[in-house]
Design a protein around this motif. Sequence first.
Motif, PDB file in Angstrom:
ATOM      1  N   GLN A  24       0.851  -1.186   0.000  1.00  0.00           N
ATOM      2  CA  GLN A  24       0.000   0.000   0.000  1.00  0.00           C
ATOM      3  C   GLN A  24       0.887   1.237   0.000  1.00  0.00           C
ATOM      4  N   PRO A  25       0.489   2.293  -0.700  1.00  0.00           N
ATOM      5  CA  PRO A  25       1.330   3.490  -0.759  1.00  0.00           C
ATOM      6  C   PRO A  25       1.433   4.200   0.582  1.00  0.00           C
ATOM      7  N   VAL A  26       2.607   4.733   0.847  1.00  0.00           N
ATOM      8  CA  VAL A  26       2.818   5.643   1.970  1.00  0.00           C
ATOM      9  C   VAL A  26       2.594   7.031   1.378  1.00  0.00           C
ATOM     10  N   ARG A  27       1.524   7.671   1.767  1.00  0.00           N
ATOM     11  CA  ARG A  27       1.072   8.877   1.071  1.00  0.00           C
ATOM     12  C   ARG A  27       1.608  10.192   1.637  1.00  0.00           C
ATOM     13  N   ASP A  28       2.047  10.199   2.890  1.00  0.00           N
ATOM     14  CA  ASP A  28       2.448  11.492   3.450  1.00  0.00           C
ATOM     15  C   ASP A  28       3.712  11.363   4.291  1.00  0.00           C
ATOM     16  N   TRP A  69      17.803  13.463   2.284  1.00  0.00           N
ATOM     17  CA  TRP A  69      16.460  13.146   1.816  1.00  0.00           C
ATOM     18  C   TRP A  69      15.483  14.250   2.200  1.00  0.00           C
ATOM     19  N   GLU A  70      14.381  14.291   1.463  1.00  0.00           N
ATOM     20  CA  GLU A  70      13.253  15.157   1.766  1.00  0.00           C
ATOM     21  C   GLU A  70      11.995  14.497   1.217  1.00  0.00           C
ATOM     22  N   TRP A  71      10.854  14.888   1.746  1.00  0.00           N
ATOM     23  CA  TRP A  71       9.572  14.407   1.235  1.00  0.00           C
ATOM     24  C   TRP A  71       9.018  15.514   0.348  1.00  0.00           C
ATOM     25  N   ARG A  72       8.761  15.194  -0.919  1.00  0.00           N
ATOM     26  CA  ARG A  72       8.294  16.222  -1.845  1.00  0.00           C
ATOM     27  C   ARG A  72       7.148  15.686  -2.701  1.00  0.00           C
ATOM     28  N   ASP A  73       6.000  16.333  -2.604  1.00  0.00           N
ATOM     29  CA  ASP A  73       4.836  16.006  -3.447  1.00  0.00           C
ATOM     30  C   ASP A  73       4.469  14.528  -3.404  1.00  0.00           C
ATOM     31  N   GLY A  74       4.554  13.919  -2.207  1.00  0.00           N
ATOM     32  CA  GLY A  74       4.161  12.524  -2.046  1.00  0.00           C
ATOM     33  C   GLY A  74       5.241  11.511  -2.354  1.00  0.00           C
ATOM     34  N   TYR A  75       6.480  11.977  -2.539  1.00  0.00           N
ATOM     35  CA  TYR A  75       7.586  11.076  -2.864  1.00  0.00           C
ATOM     36  C   TYR A  75       8.755  11.282  -1.906  1.00  0.00           C
ATOM     37  N   PHE A  76       9.500  10.193  -1.679  1.00  0.00           N
ATOM     38  CA  PHE A  76      10.747  10.218  -0.922  1.00  0.00           C
ATOM     39  C   PHE A  76      11.840  10.581  -1.926  1.00  0.00           C
ATOM     40  N   CYS A  77      12.415  11.766  -1.767  1.00  0.00           N
ATOM     41  CA  CYS A  77      13.434  12.246  -2.703  1.00  0.00           C
ATOM     42  C   CYS A  77      14.778  12.237  -1.996  1.00  0.00           C
ATOM     43  N   ARG A  78      15.801  11.679  -2.650  1.00  0.00           N
ATOM     44  CA  ARG A  78      17.078  11.509  -1.971  1.00  0.00           C
ATOM     45  C   ARG A  78      18.262  11.525  -2.934  1.00  0.00           C
ATOM     46  N   THR A  79      19.420  11.784  -2.343  1.00  0.00           N
ATOM     47  CA  THR A  79      20.699  11.547  -2.997  1.00  0.00           C
ATOM     48  C   THR A  79      21.408  10.496  -2.164  1.00  0.00           C
ATOM     49  N   LEU A  80      22.300   9.735  -2.766  1.00  0.00           N
ATOM     50  CA  LEU A  80      23.095   8.742  -2.032  1.00  0.00           C
ATOM     51  C   LEU A  80      24.535   8.799  -2.500  1.00  0.00           C
ATOM     52  N   CYS A  91      13.410  10.965  -6.939  1.00  0.00           N
ATOM     53  CA  CYS A  91      12.193  10.901  -6.133  1.00  0.00           C
ATOM     54  C   CYS A  91      11.540   9.542  -6.334  1.00  0.00           C
ATOM     55  N   GLN A  92      11.223   8.895  -5.213  1.00  0.00           N
ATOM     56  CA  GLN A  92      10.768   7.508  -5.237  1.00  0.00           C
ATOM     57  C   GLN A  92       9.406   7.354  -4.579  1.00  0.00           C
ATOM     58  N   LEU A  93       8.585   6.526  -5.193  1.00  0.00           N
ATOM     59  CA  LEU A  93       7.320   6.129  -4.594  1.00  0.00           C
ATOM     60  C   LEU A  93       7.637   5.128  -3.491  1.00  0.00           C
ATOM     61  N   VAL A  94       6.998   5.271  -2.336  1.00  0.00           N
ATOM     62  CA  VAL A  94       7.214   4.350  -1.221  1.00  0.00           C
ATOM     63  C   VAL A  94       5.924   3.561  -0.991  1.00  0.00           C
ATOM     64  N   LEU A  95       6.068   2.234  -0.964  1.00  0.00           N
ATOM     65  CA  LEU A  95       4.962   1.337  -0.666  1.00  0.00           C
ATOM     66  C   LEU A  95       5.309   0.548   0.589  1.00  0.00           C
ATOM     67  N   ARG A  96       4.269   0.094   1.293  1.00  0.00           N
ATOM     68  CA  ARG A  96       4.501  -0.669   2.533  1.00  0.00           C
ATOM     69  C   ARG A  96       3.690  -1.950   2.525  1.00  0.00           C
ATOM     70  N   ASP A  97       4.336  -3.015   2.976  1.00  0.00           N
ATOM     71  CA  ASP A  97       3.665  -4.288   3.253  1.00  0.00           C
ATOM     72  C   ASP A  97       4.229  -4.784   4.577  1.00  0.00           C
ATOM     73  N   SER A 105      12.046   3.797  -7.851  1.00  0.00           N
ATOM     74  CA  SER A 105      12.683   4.999  -8.385  1.00  0.00           C
ATOM     75  C   SER A 105      11.824   5.670  -9.453  1.00  0.00           C
ATOM     76  N   ASP A 106      12.252   6.869  -9.811  1.00  0.00           N
ATOM     77  CA  ASP A 106      11.620   7.639 -10.893  1.00  0.00           C
ATOM     78  C   ASP A 106      10.115   7.797 -10.681  1.00  0.00           C
ATOM     79  N   GLN A 107       9.744   8.206  -9.473  1.00  0.00           N
ATOM     80  CA  GLN A 107       8.346   8.435  -9.082  1.00  0.00           C
ATOM     81  C   GLN A 107       7.454   7.231  -9.367  1.00  0.00           C
ATOM     82  N   GLY A 108       7.998   6.038  -9.088  1.00  0.00           N
ATOM     83  CA  GLY A 108       7.213   4.823  -9.234  1.00  0.00           C
ATOM     84  C   GLY A 108       7.286   4.175 -10.602  1.00  0.00           C
ATOM     85  N   GLN A 109       8.123   4.703 -11.488  1.00  0.00           N
ATOM     86  CA  GLN A 109       8.207   4.177 -12.852  1.00  0.00           C
ATOM     87  C   GLN A 109       9.470   3.353 -13.111  1.00  0.00           C
ATOM     88  N   GLY A 110      10.383   3.302 -12.135  1.00  0.00           N
ATOM     89  CA  GLY A 110      11.675   2.659 -12.366  1.00  0.00           C
ATOM     90  C   GLY A 110      11.861   1.370 -11.585  1.00  0.00           C
TER      91      GLY A 110
END
Length: 118
Positions: A24-28, A69-80, A91-97, A105-110
């Motif tokens: 399930q998406p982590v939305r905030d 890292w920072e949270w931006r527009d519903g995504y976990f955005c980071r450098t490593l 910026c990465q989409l975060v899901l939880r199970d 990666s790539d806002q849920g597209q990578g």
Amino acid sequence: MKTLIISLVAVLASAPLQAMAEFQPVRDEATFRALVEGRELARFGVRLEVLPQGQITGRGFGMRVGGMWEWRDGYFCRTLEFGSSGDPYNCQLVLRDGNTLRFISDQGQGDYADLRLR
């Protein structure tokens, strides 16, 4: 026999979708922070901490890992940064199970990586 083969193919084809349905998406940001605060994110060879002040620290396959890292527009955005290499800002989409977080990666597209909360 033909019906059995078609049924088997249908079940096998739907397996990846069923596995994805558990996440399930982590939305905030508040929810994300509550999940990672004081905990370690781990997978084979990798252990990371996502700190409240915006830093990422840890180790990956014997190398020091760091980033921001920072949270931006519903995504976990980071450098490593790791060793003498690094990953650019992404910026990465975060899901939880359960105790597993999936970072896509790539806002849920990578590509994705699953890390366990410990």
